[in-house]
Design an enzyme around this catalytic site. Structure first.
Site, PDB file in Angstrom:
ATOM      1  N   ASP A  85      18.280  55.737  54.321  1.00 41.90           N
ATOM      2  CA  ASP A  85      19.076  55.434  55.247  1.00 41.90           C
ATOM      3  C   ASP A  85      18.463  55.119  56.524  1.00 41.90           C
ATOM      4  OD1 ASP A  85      21.028  56.838  53.546  1.00 41.90           O
ATOM      5  OD2 ASP A  85      21.992  57.872  55.289  1.00 41.90           O
ATOM      6  N   CYS A 138      16.594  63.008  49.741  1.00 42.07           N
ATOM      7  CA  CYS A 138      17.144  62.417  50.746  1.00 42.07           C
ATOM      8  C   CYS A 138      18.653  62.563  50.952  1.00 42.07           C
ATOM      9  CB  CYS A 138      16.618  61.053  51.062  1.00 42.07           C
ATOM     10  SG  CYS A 138      15.011  61.373  51.496  1.00 42.07           S
ATOM     11  N   ASP A 139      19.181  61.843  51.793  1.00 40.33           N
ATOM     12  CA  ASP A 139      20.580  61.848  52.093  1.00 40.33           C
ATOM     13  C   ASP A 139      21.708  61.889  51.016  1.00 40.33           C
ATOM     14  OD1 ASP A 139      19.113  61.700  54.635  1.00 40.33           O
ATOM     15  OD2 ASP A 139      20.424  60.368  55.507  1.00 40.33           O
ATOM     16  N   LYS A 140      22.030  60.828  50.466  1.00 35.45           N
ATOM     17  CA  LYS A 140      23.118  60.843  49.560  1.00 35.45           C
ATOM     18  C   LYS A 140      22.610  61.286  48.047  1.00 35.45           C
ATOM     19  CE  LYS A 140      25.007  59.089  52.721  1.00 35.45           C
ATOM     20  NZ  LYS A 140      23.697  59.243  53.963  1.00 35.45           N
ATOM     21  N   GLU A 155      26.486  54.571  59.041  1.00 36.13           N
ATOM     22  CA  GLU A 155      25.964  55.683  60.279  1.00 36.13           C
ATOM     23  C   GLU A 155      25.904  54.841  61.443  1.00 36.13           C
ATOM     24  OE1 GLU A 155      22.523  57.545  58.688  1.00 36.13           O
ATOM     25  OE2 GLU A 155      23.634  58.818  57.533  1.00 36.13           O
ATOM     26  N   SER A 166      24.050  59.437  61.646  1.00 37.53           N
ATOM     27  CA  SER A 166      23.051  60.179  60.976  1.00 37.53           C
ATOM     28  C   SER A 166      22.711  61.500  61.562  1.00 37.53           C
ATOM     29  CB  SER A 166      21.771  59.326  61.597  1.00 37.53           C
ATOM     30  OG  SER A 166      20.529  59.977  61.197  1.00 37.53           O
TER      31      SER A 166
END
Length: 558
Positions: A81, A122-124, A447, A473
């Site tokens: 991201d 990480c994020d997703k 984001e 974010s």
């Protein structure tokens, strides 16, 4: 071991071709009849949170073999991201969650694995894998890659990636020089691992412990620590026990377990993205979970730990203070804050997992009777500007600020907003509106870290509110209100806001309103030209047609 799921591809005369192919893949005669284990990795060179996961895959596979299983590794895609921020790449970030969920479901279902070890970070990637685990519902354990160490400037000050983003705004407003910005860039991300504050990746990996799908330590053991390697081994061995006990994800992820995850979220002041992802996970688990229930959790759970970007305390400090288990143990001292009887991948209850895990540093994790605030670090706002809800990270708002009202400054895209902020079109007291950036409108619900960082870097953080149908974010802070539902592209109220409209944000009362007459409102709705999709080909076009607004998790529905 008998009655394995993998018997579908290994047992019987008619499966001779299948066994022949498996032999070609390295399966030995003595392996038939053992549990086949999917090792779902997410190693990728361009994502610093994942560059070390190839090693983790090897560690997990070896532990599975030693415990009597047969491991088969595959990888998912991943989007960083931070690298995708501020350009079209960010529009692929949230949609990548659905690709990850679909691809994991596809590989595991097509090959009839008996169990699964997921290695996200990480994020997703983490929520995408959890969504898949809920669909497939075979014994599964999660082993994240671990958080990055905090960076340190030449004077010893701890920093993170958010420091670099905010440094850009500080440089552009003349608060630091080019050398100062270069130092932030050089030292902001010193090691592998998920970025070092309570951003989305670390929030989700911590929540995995409270949800019950990962063992204690998953969220806070550093990526660079030898303890993280040992943790991976223990988790892989525990999966084999889950197979014997036939404990599956849907046995663990219940309404009460989701309450616990949100309780931890409130205590830590986690990323607003956790709400988006956890609602999507609940949907895949068959749990009907409403935004209103999140406010109920927030009302009974205090905010115990304020972490970066809201402070100079980092994930490594949280770990040294006792980690997630210590936070949960402290929460358990307040009646009704947690459901201690929920099942976890340890085979024990959450209460059993956290028993005796006392806080080691009450500066990092506050005592239950001395919280940062009596209510949790996230809140859902409702009103005529957000009939289906909007999210704010109250733990990231400066102390003492509970209300903001002012004139709207409207932008129809993040790029337009960033240009306007840089060119001083936004001043103290304003309410920045960034619309047509939701799941459908973006598309992909990008984001807004660049605009929020610009606002903070210019010294306007406590003086400007930002409202969007996009998201933020985990590194964002300030009066940042996102996930406004229904989104503008679906004809939600944000579509009808005009420059100068008076907007009211009241965090204590959970209100997000526009002050306008019913007559004027109806006139604007009647004159709205509708939304023209920004992308007409490829995956994003398909995603835009199928995705729902944020209040249901931004999931794809036919």
């Amino acid at each position: 071991m008998t009655g394995l799921r993998s018997d579908m591809i290994t047992k019987g005369i008619d499966r001779a071709p299948h066994r022949s192919l498996l032999r070609a893949a390295g399966v030995k005669e003595e392996d038939f009849g053992k549990p086949f284990i999917a090792v779902c990795n997410s190693y990728i060179d361009i994502v610093p949170g994942h560059v070390h996961l190839q090693e983790f895959g090897k560690i997990v596979k070896e532990a599975i073999r030693e415990a009597g299983g047969v491991p088969f590794e595959f990888n998912t895609i991943g989007v960083d991201d931070g690298i995708a921020m501020g350009h079209i790449g960010m529009r692929y970030s949230l949609p990548s969650r659905e690709i990850i969920a679909d691809s994991v479901e596809t590989v595991v279902s097509a090959h009839w694995f008996d169990g699964m070890v997921c290695i996200p970070n990480c994020d997703k990637i983490t929520p995408g894998m959890i969504m898949a685990a809920m669909r497939i519902n075979i014994p599964t354990v999660f082993v994240s890659g671990g958080p990055m160490e905090a960076g340190r400037t030449s004077d010893g000050r701890k920093i993170s990636l958010s420091s670099v983003f905010e440094g850009v705004g500080a440089y552009q407003s003349g608060k630091i020089d080019e050398k100062g910005l270069e130092e932030l860039e050089q030292f902001g991300c010193p090691t592998c691992g998920s970025c070092s504050g309570m951003f989305t990746a670390n929030s989700m990996n911590c929540l995995s412990e409270a949800l019950g799908i990962a063992m204690p330590g998953n969220g806070t053991i550093l990526a660079t620590s030898p303890d993280r390697r040992e943790f991976a081994k223990q988790s892989a061995r525990q999966l084999m026990e889950l197979i014997k006990s036939d404990i599956k994800p849907r046995d663990i992820v219940t309404e009460k377990a989701i309450d616990n995850a949100f309780a931890l979220d409130m205590a830590l002041g986690g990323s607003t993205n956790t709400i988006l992802h956890t609602l999507a996970i609940a949907n895949e688990a068959g749990v009907d979970y409403s935004l209103e229930r999140i406010n109920e959790v927030a009302a009974r759970v205090p905010h115990l730990s304020k972490l970066a970007p809201a402070s100079d305390v980092f994930i490594e400090d949280l770990h040294e203070a006792g980690g997630v288990s210590a936070v949960l143990n402290e929460l358990s001292k307040k009646e009704g804050a947690l459901h201690l009887d929920t099942l976890t991948v340890t085979g024990k209850t959450l209460g059993e997992n956290i028993a005796g895990r006392e806080v080691k540093d009450y500066e990092v994790i506050h005592p239950i009777d001395q919280p940062f605030s009596e209510q949790g670090g996230l809140a859902v706002l409702f009103g005529n500007l957000a009939p289906d809800g909007a999210i704010i990270k109250t733990g990231g708002v400066q102390d003492g600020i509970t209300r903001h009202e002012g004139p709207a400054v409207v932008f129809d895209s993040q790029e337009e907003a960033l240009d306007g902020i840089i060119n001083r079109k936004v001043k103290a007291g304003d309410v920045v509106i960034i619309r047509y950036e939701g799941p459908k409108g973006g598309p992909g619900m990008p984001e807004m870290l660049a605009p929020t960082s610009q606002i903070v870097g210019m010294g306007l953080g406590p003086k400007v509110a930002l409202i969007t149908d996009g998201r933020f974010s985990g590194a964002s802070r300030g009066l940042s209100i996102g996930h406004v539902s229904p989104e503008a592209a679906e004809g939600g109220p944000l579509a009808f806001v005009e420059n100068g409209d008076h907007i009211v944000v009241d965090i204590e009362k959970r209100i997000l309103n526009i002050e306008i007459s019913d007559e004027e409102w109806e006139k604007r709705k009647a004159n709205w030209p509708g939304f023209e999709p920004k992308v007409k080909t490829g995956y994003l076009a398909r995603y835009s047609k199928l995705v729902t607004s944020a209040n249901t998790g931004g999931i794809m529905k036919i």
